[in-house]
Scaffold this motif. Sequence first.
Motif, short mmCIF file in Angstrom:
data_model
loop_
_atom_site.label_atom_id
_atom_site.label_comp_id
_atom_site.label_asym_id
_atom_site.label_seq_id
_atom_site.Cartn_x
_atom_site.Cartn_y
_atom_site.Cartn_z
N GLU A 127 4.08 -23.60 13.87
CA GLU A 127 4.29 -24.70 12.94
C GLU A 127 4.51 -25.99 13.72
OE1 GLU A 127 7.52 -23.65 10.39
OE2 GLU A 127 6.33 -22.22 9.23
N PRO A 128 4.17 -27.15 13.14
CA PRO A 128 3.54 -27.34 11.83
C PRO A 128 2.08 -26.91 11.82
CG PRO A 128 3.68 -29.42 12.98
CD PRO A 128 4.41 -28.43 13.83
N ASN A 129 1.47 -26.92 10.65
CA ASN A 129 0.10 -26.44 10.51
C ASN A 129 -0.88 -27.26 11.34
OD1 ASN A 129 0.89 -24.41 8.75
ND2 ASN A 129 0.55 -25.66 6.91
N GLY A 130 -0.60 -28.56 11.48
CA GLY A 130 -1.50 -29.39 12.28
C GLY A 130 -1.54 -28.96 13.73
N LEU A 131 -0.38 -28.59 14.28
CA LEU A 131 -0.34 -28.10 15.66
C LEU A 131 -1.11 -26.79 15.78
CD1 LEU A 131 0.72 -28.15 18.57
CD2 LEU A 131 2.83 -27.06 17.73
N GLU A 132 -0.93 -25.91 14.80
CA GLU A 132 -1.66 -24.64 14.82
C GLU A 132 -3.16 -24.88 14.80
OE1 GLU A 132 -2.03 -20.48 12.21
OE2 GLU A 132 -0.58 -22.02 11.66
#
Length: 226
Positions: free
Chosen positions: A170-175
């Motif tokens: 997390e966050p989804n952007g990093l993933e």
Amino acid sequence: MGLTQAEEVFGGITETGINDILDEFFHARPRHLRYGSPGFVPTTTVAATSMPAIAFPGVPGGIDWSVRLTVPRVDLFPQTTGLPPELSLGGGQLSVSTAVTLCVSCDQKRGRQPDNPDGRQPGKDDQPPRGRVKGTCFTLKVFGVGHIERTFGPDSVRVIVDSLEIVDIEPNGLESVIECLLLQILRAVLADVRLPLTTLRAGAFSLTITRGPEIGNDELSAFGNL
């Protein structure tokens, strides 16, 4: 004719056989699984591939980095290896799993040993050269779904990864950013691996393929004539 249908001969290799080939390929060429800038990998050897550091203004010599992968494992349809819920294995597909360790260095005191400028361990050319920096690292389990693609010159099959998933970041952007990076890395690593279709033989006779290769029943199959 039930198994071969309109063709004379059926040839196949199981997913266990494919994984054995991957083991042999990468154990003989571990440099395809380990990459790094000079701070981690001073020079390219059979054990590791040296690549440039990440250039950035104000960072002398660039940012040192390294990437290490475990030998990828392949699972042919139908699915027998667990996958993240975001992925599913459809007919004619395969899954790939590996672990990837990413490292970066915050140490700008990079250098070479005067008596060993290449960082090689004496008498151990098959060992990764030792760098001069310490890395901050993390390891991720990576899962991908893909398909096979036939290539010619020589006639062979390679694995193409279509999508990739990592778990619990997390966050989804990093993933999403890390998945994008690892998808490109995994595609590049597997692009060097070819399964020669000359391995599909009927005794002393080579198989002239007229249909396939196809994935099904945990096997890579081809149909043809002698």
